[in-house]
Design an enzyme around this catalytic site. Structure first.
Site, PDB file in Angstrom:
ATOM      1  N   ARG A  10      37.101  56.951  47.731  1.00  0.00           N
ATOM      2  CA  ARG A  10      38.498  56.599  48.045  1.00  0.00           C
ATOM      3  C   ARG A  10      38.632  55.234  48.720  1.00  0.00           C
ATOM      4  NH1 ARG A  10      38.346  62.060  49.356  1.00  0.00           N
ATOM      5  NH2 ARG A  10      39.263  63.310  47.702  1.00  0.00           N
ATOM      6  N   LYS A  60      43.340  41.039  43.825  1.00  0.00           N
ATOM      7  CA  LYS A  60      43.616  41.668  42.524  1.00  0.00           C
ATOM      8  C   LYS A  60      42.268  42.026  41.892  1.00  0.00           C
ATOM      9  CE  LYS A  60      48.027  39.793  40.945  1.00  0.00           C
ATOM     10  NZ  LYS A  60      48.699  39.027  39.871  1.00  0.00           N
ATOM     11  N   GLU A  83      42.537  25.731  37.007  1.00  0.00           N
ATOM     12  CA  GLU A  83      43.230  26.475  38.064  1.00  0.00           C
ATOM     13  C   GLU A  83      43.359  25.625  39.338  1.00  0.00           C
ATOM     14  OE1 GLU A  83      44.469  29.499  37.292  1.00  0.00           O
ATOM     15  OE2 GLU A  83      43.168  30.392  35.758  1.00  0.00           O
ATOM     16  N   LYS A 142      46.069  29.281  47.729  1.00  0.00           N
ATOM     17  CA  LYS A 142      46.121  30.670  47.269  1.00  0.00           C
ATOM     18  C   LYS A 142      46.341  31.609  48.454  1.00  0.00           C
ATOM     19  CE  LYS A 142      44.869  34.202  44.259  1.00  0.00           C
ATOM     20  NZ  LYS A 142      44.149  34.664  43.089  1.00  0.00           N
ATOM     21  N   GLU A 181      52.924  40.638  44.632  1.00  0.00           N
ATOM     22  CA  GLU A 181      53.740  39.989  43.600  1.00  0.00           C
ATOM     23  C   GLU A 181      55.082  40.681  43.440  1.00  0.00           C
ATOM     24  OE1 GLU A 181      51.187  38.696  40.388  1.00  0.00           O
ATOM     25  OE2 GLU A 181      52.896  38.414  39.064  1.00  0.00           O
ATOM     26  N   ARG A 224      54.176  34.979  44.477  1.00  0.00           N
ATOM     27  CA  ARG A 224      52.831  35.049  43.882  1.00  0.00           C
ATOM     28  C   ARG A 224      52.872  34.771  42.379  1.00  0.00           C
ATOM     29  NH1 ARG A 224      47.708  39.035  45.361  1.00  0.00           N
ATOM     30  NH2 ARG A 224      46.307  38.009  43.904  1.00  0.00           N
ATOM     31  N   ASN A 260      51.021  32.089  38.154  1.00  0.00           N
ATOM     32  CA  ASN A 260      50.903  32.300  36.710  1.00  0.00           C
ATOM     33  C   ASN A 260      51.375  31.091  35.899  1.00  0.00           C
ATOM     34  OD1 ASN A 260      49.904  34.896  37.065  1.00  0.00           O
ATOM     35  ND2 ASN A 260      51.969  35.763  37.206  1.00  0.00           N
ATOM     36  N   HIS A 314      50.320  30.503  32.332  1.00  0.00           N
ATOM     37  CA  HIS A 314      49.623  31.710  31.882  1.00  0.00           C
ATOM     38  C   HIS A 314      50.358  32.456  30.778  1.00  0.00           C
ATOM     39  CE1 HIS A 314      46.988  30.857  35.202  1.00  0.00           C
ATOM     40  NE2 HIS A 314      46.257  31.930  34.987  1.00  0.00           N
ATOM     41  N   HIS A 364      48.412  32.868  27.638  1.00  0.00           N
ATOM     42  CA  HIS A 364      48.100  34.217  27.156  1.00  0.00           C
ATOM     43  C   HIS A 364      48.289  34.300  25.641  1.00  0.00           C
ATOM     44  CE1 HIS A 364      47.944  38.651  27.369  1.00  0.00           C
ATOM     45  NE2 HIS A 364      48.834  38.578  26.396  1.00  0.00           N
ATOM     46  N   HIS A 410      39.567  31.241  29.296  1.00  0.00           N
ATOM     47  CA  HIS A 410      40.824  31.456  30.013  1.00  0.00           C
ATOM     48  C   HIS A 410      41.373  30.152  30.612  1.00  0.00           C
ATOM     49  CE1 HIS A 410      43.831  33.296  32.586  1.00  0.00           C
ATOM     50  NE2 HIS A 410      43.302  32.665  33.610  1.00  0.00           N
TER      51      HIS A 410
END
Ligand SMILES: NC(=O)c1ccc[n+]([C@@H]2O[C@H](COP(=O)([O-])OP(=O)(O)OC[C@H]3O[C@@H](n4cnc5c(N)ncnc54)[C@H](O)[C@@H]3O)[C@@H](O)[C@H]2O)c1
Ligand SMILES: [Zn+2]
Length: 366
Positions: A120, A142, A184, A226, A236, A241, A245, A248, A252, A266
């Site tokens: 947990r 994340k 980035e 960041k 987010e 946040r 992106n 992105h 994507h 990426h």
């Protein structure tokens, strides 16, 4: 040593940046071990760095069993998650223990998720070894694996206990991976810091040539940006946040079109995506054309793709927008886009007409 704290109340932690830190990790981590072993999870390309880490921990009296997983995105899978959690349970890991993720974003995301569910939730330490992981994925909590339906769809928010960044480990990183991670870095300037973008324009060459000061500055500045954004909007929910992106959504679509393969990494897709976001903003009259041209010129100068052609994508606008519609950021029938008013002034726009995006993309390939 530069120390940046990520201010998240009870989940706050430090990011420490210092050349040579990997070899000193033992003394930094020993207090966290409290006499317990610290299992290390890494990938097959990191054997030499792993040896340095194990030796440093041993010298500080910390034993560190090692699990080496296959390198590559396919390791962010249910199968490897099961293998990893089985191994950690076999090591007798308890909730107060710390598991070390030594690797790029793949190892960091997998270990972060595994430790969010093991017993947990137990602790983990990030020791990122790619530029992308150092400036982006190791900070912010994340974590995820991929599923058949898409990338990063199974995951959790789980913050590390500490992040240790040694810019020297980048010496062994292939140039193409370094460049992809650099996208980035430049992103932080484009989002809300025109001064930093100007620094990037002036110092990228030194960074790529291995200049330690340029690397340390780029990493420190990126991590601080960041940390600030994550502290303002950990999950987010307020839109802050989401600024991370930038590029992105377009990116994507390019990754989907190239099958999320080595054809387009990426960071390369993000670079092309940022150039497209600025070009689209300029076409819509939102942002000066000179700013869009400056973004594209800088990406080209460092060898990153600056649009569809350079990314090797020939698909039409409708196809690419179709890929975007599968993006997890879809909100009902609208897709929020990060657009620009200028370099360093981006914003989230939830009213973008997807037909205009498709027409713009058709114009890019024509
Ligand atoms: N959690 C987040 O916030 C976040 C943010 C961005 C990206 N990501 C995830 O990160 C992943 C990509 O991360 P990545 O680009 O670091 O990829 P990666 O972890 O696959 O590393 C890239 C390659 O470099 C190798 N490598 C790593 N460090 C090295 C070193 N020092 N020397 C030599 N080789 C080295 C790896 O073995 C791999 O082959 C994606 O899965 C993406 O979804 C997560
Ligand atoms: Zn990214």
């Amino acid at each position: 040593m530069t120390t940046i704290s990520v201010a998240l109340g009870a989940r706050s932690y430090d990011v420490r940046i210092e050349p040579g830190l990997l070899a000193r990790a033992g003394e930094v981590l020993a207090p966290l071990s409290r006499g317990r072993p610290m299992p290390i999870v890494t990938d097959t390309n990191l054997a030499a760095h792993c040896e340095t880490l194990v030796a440093s921990l041993a010298a500080a009296g910390v034993s560190a069993p090692v699990l080496t997983l296959p390198a590559g995105e396919s390791t962010k899978s249910w199968a490897q998650l099961e293998a990893l959690t089985d191994w950690l349970l076999a090591q007798g890991v308890v909730r107060s223990d710390h598991v070390i993720a030594l690797g790029g974003g793949v190892i960091g995301d997998l270990v972060g998720f595994a430790t969010s569910i093991l017993k947990r939730g137990c602790n983990f330490v990030q020791i990122p070894t790619t530029l992308l992981a150092q400036v982006d994925s190791s900070v912010g909590g994340k974590t995820a694996i991929n599923s058949k339906a898409g990338k990063n769809l199974i995951g959790a928010f789980h913050q590390p206990a500490v992040v240790l960044i040694d810019p020297q480990v980048l010496d062994t990183l292939p140039q193409r991976e370094l460049r992809a991670g650099y996208a980035e870095v430049a992103k932080y300037g484009l989002i809300d810091d025109a001064g930093f973008f100007a620094w990037c324009e002036g110092n990228a060459a030194a960074l790529f040539a291995g200049d330690p000061q340029a690397r340390a500055h780029a990493i420190g500045h990126s991590v601080a940006a960041k940390a600030r954004i994550v502290a303002a909007d950990e999950r987010e929910t307020t839109g802050t946040r989401a600024l991370l992106n930038l590029g992105h959504t377009f990116g994507h679509a390019l990754e989907a079109e190239t099958g999320f393969s080595d054809k387009l990494l990426h960071g390369e897709a993000v670079a092309a995506g940022m150039a497209l976001a600025f070009a689209f903003s300029a076409e819509q009259g939102l942002c000066p054309a000179e700013d869009a041209a400056r973004v594209a010129a800088h990406l080209r100068a460092v060898g990153l793709p600056d649009g569809l052609a350079a990314a090797g994508v020939t698909a039409d606008g409708a196809t690419l927008v179709g890929h975007m519609l599968h993006d997890k950021k879809m909100e009902g029938s609208t897709l929020p886009f990060l657009l620009a008013r200028a370099i360093g002034r981006t914003y989230l726009d939830k009213t973008v007409d997807l037909e205009k995006v498709a027409a713009f993309l058709d114009g890019q390939t024509a």
